[in-house]
Design an enzyme around this catalytic site. Structure first.
Site, PDB file in Angstrom:
ATOM      1  N   ASP A   1      -8.613  -0.747 -15.702  1.00  0.00           N
ATOM      2  CA  ASP A   1      -8.694  -0.119 -14.374  1.00  0.00           C
ATOM      3  C   ASP A   1      -7.963   1.215 -14.352  1.00  0.00           C
ATOM      4  O   ASP A   1      -8.083   1.967 -13.382  1.00  0.00           O
ATOM      5  CB  ASP A   1      -8.134  -1.055 -13.294  1.00  0.00           C
ATOM      6  CG  ASP A   1      -6.743  -1.561 -13.611  1.00  0.00           C
ATOM      7  OD1 ASP A   1      -6.580  -2.231 -14.656  1.00  0.00           O
ATOM      8  OD2 ASP A   1      -5.812  -1.277 -12.845  1.00  0.00           O
ATOM      9  N   ASN A   2      -7.222   1.516 -15.390  1.00  0.00           N
ATOM     10  CA  ASN A   2      -6.509   2.784 -15.465  1.00  0.00           C
ATOM     11  C   ASN A   2      -7.131   3.730 -16.486  1.00  0.00           C
ATOM     12  O   ASN A   2      -6.468   4.620 -17.008  1.00  0.00           O
ATOM     13  CB  ASN A   2      -5.033   2.537 -15.803  1.00  0.00           C
ATOM     14  CG  ASN A   2      -4.310   1.793 -14.692  1.00  0.00           C
ATOM     15  OD1 ASN A   2      -4.748   1.814 -13.543  1.00  0.00           O
ATOM     16  ND2 ASN A   2      -3.223   1.132 -15.023  1.00  0.00           N
TER      17      ASN A   2
ATOM     18  N   GLY B   1       0.797  -1.225   0.000  1.00  0.00           N
ATOM     19  CA  GLY B   1       0.000   0.000   0.000  1.00  0.00           C
ATOM     20  C   GLY B   1       0.826   1.270   0.000  1.00  0.00           C
ATOM     21  O   GLY B   1       0.295   2.370   0.116  1.00  0.00           O
TER      22      GLY B   1
END
Ligand code: AMP
Ligand code: MG
Length: 487
Positions: A248-249, A122
């Protein structure tokens, strides 16, 4: 410092996200802050202590009214469907409404794991954070639709990639973070009702005029295709290679999003690839329109349940719309290229002129950015810039003669035309070797080259003698430039 959040996604779209909490950095320090962007958002940051900014834009302190959350999405990555992605290293703090009424997401990127992190940490390293800040600012200055960068903060912690790097958090501003992959997630897992709910939210937020059309979901498809055609034409026009055009981009707002392995081309080659993981050249410079088309087919598929529920006959209309993407893109692209070449009116002969240009640029390995500025110089009676970038002075003489013939159709003074060209053709782009120099210095603790480069790319059009070096391509003998994912 006061934020006024208005968190519509949090309030209206329960089930489409997971609550998230930012990791606390050990020693946040402000690396860069975008004061003009803050003003545009209506944030009063004049005189605010950099330490307070560092705390707010690193996850150390949660601003009042924030509802941090990670968005769920899926996506086709390099052609393969991943049903479960989502914000794995980002969280949405909330939405702000700017003084002009525009709504923006405020997102922290690199602020620690979320429900969607899978095996990832993350986190983000300083290099990719500063690269995104720099490149997104350059894109904005060149008029390319893009997410923006409000702040870059180093965390004081190390992030382990191939080596250990200083960690950092980027604050990303976007008109929304709704992606093609967001639609795919709800199409794959839930079906028509959820897709329609997301579509309705998207329409309300981005395209309110579509709400009353006969089939609003079909109209949404049409709008998004139009924006993606524009975006791809913008990218090609400035020599930009996004590098990871997974669904997803792809933001449905039409903004460039997810600056990972992106880079700008120097010497023209249609197959240019920078990303270390794109071994087959799926996302090469010249393939971007085709991939955009493919991505729009995936978007149409995800929307189909909602389109069908309104009117089954519209499924065929959606198919026809997707079939028409290439034609639509070409129209937008030729308009953009005409402007780059100083042509005002469309003419049949432009098609041949524009298509043949790319073969010529490739054959002579011409620096793409310099070329269009050199043409404008030619109109000013100065051929030295063109000569300097061609292998031989007359390498492109036949093409130049054809271009000249097309210009002659229009009665426009050469100087006026040259000035118009210089307003659309950047002189200063984030050159790869300059970006690398700046990032290496920043990682070693010296931000000055990065600040200098930021100032240059924020002013792409007007020639400045003291910036001559920034307009030069990297050495032709240098190793091919390679970029890595992993913001
Ligand atoms: P990208 O290809 O960079 O757009 O990322 C694809 C997916 O991987 C997204 O769902 C990201 O949130 C996730 N991801 C990438 N890097 C990390 C990381 N370091 N930690 C957690 N998730 C990540
Ligand atoms: Mg992404």
């Amino acid at each position: 410092m006061d934020f006024v959040f208005d968190n519509s996604f949090h309030d209206e779209m329960e089930g489409f996200y997971a609550p998230a909490e930012a990791a606390k950095p050990s020693a946040p320090k402000l690396l860069a802050f975008n004061h003009p962007l803050a003003a545009r958002l209506g944030l009063d940051t004049e005189g605010v202590d950099p330490e307070e900014l560092a705390q707010l834009f690193s996850g150390q302190a949660l601003p009042a009214g924030a509802n941090p959350l990670a968005l769920a999405y899926a996506g086709h990555q390099f052609g393969h469907f991943s049903p479960q992605l989502g914000d794995g290293r980002a969280l949405l703090l909330g939405e702000m409404i700017a003084p002009d009424g525009m709504r923006f997401d405020v997102q922290l990127k690199g602020s620690g794991p979320t429900a969607f992190s899978r095996n990832g940490d993350g986190k983000a390293a300083i290099g990719p954070v500063l690269r995104e800040f720099l490149v997104s600012e350059a894109m904005a200055a060149m008029g390319v639709p893009t997410t923006r960068s409000l702040a870059a903060v180093s965390t004081g912690d190390r992030v382990q990639r191939e080596h250990a790097h200083p960690g950092a958090v980027l604050t990303r501003i976007a008109s929304s973070h709704i992606r093609v992959g967001t639609f795919q997630f709800f199409a794959a897992h839930f079906g028509a009702e959820h897709v329609a709910q997301l579509s309705d939210y998207t329409i309300k937020r981005h395209f309110p005029d579509l709400a009353d059309t006969a089939n609003r979901h079909l109209s949404l498809l049409d709008q998004v295709i139009g924006l993606q055609c524009q975006l791809a034409a913008h990218w090609l026009g400035v020599g930009f290679v996004h590098g990871v055009m997974n669904t997803d981009n792809v933001a449905v707002s039409g903004e460039t999003i997810d600056y990972g392995p992106c880079a700008f081309m120097d010497r023209f080659a249609v197959e240019t690839v920078f990303s270390s993981i794109d071994a087959n050249g799926r996302y090469a410079y010249g393939r971007q329109p085709q991939i955009m088309h493919w991505n729009m087919a995936r978007f149409a598929e995800a929307l189909l349940p909602a389109i069908h529920a309104v009117d089954p006959a519209d499924v065929d209309r959606a198919k026809a719309m997707v079939d028409n993407v290439t034609e639509r893109f070409r129209a937008v692209w030729f308009d953009r290229m005409r402007a780059k070449l100083g042509l005002v009116q469309a003419d049949d002969a432009d098609v041949e002129l524009i298509d043949s240009l790319f073969a010529e640029l490739e054959r002579h390995a011409v620096d793409f950015t310099s070329f269009f500025r050199a043409l404008a110089q030619l109109l000013r009676g100065d051929g030295t810039m063109l000569e300097a970038i061609l292998p031989k002075a007359d390498s492109m003489a036949p093409w130049i003669a054809d271009w000249w013939a097309q210009l002659k159709r229009e009665a426009i003074a050469p100087l006026q035309r040259a000035d118009a060209m210089d307003r659309v053709n950047p002189l200063y782009i984030p050159r790869n070797h300059k970006v690398e120099e700046a990032l290496a210095s920043a990682e070693a603790g010296d931000m000055v080259p990065w600040y200098d480069l930021l100032e240059v790319v924020r002013n792409p059009y007007v020639t400045r003698a003291e910036w001559a070096d920034y307009a030069q391509p990297g050495s032709a003998d240098a190793m091919p430039y390679t970029t890595f994912c992993g913001t």
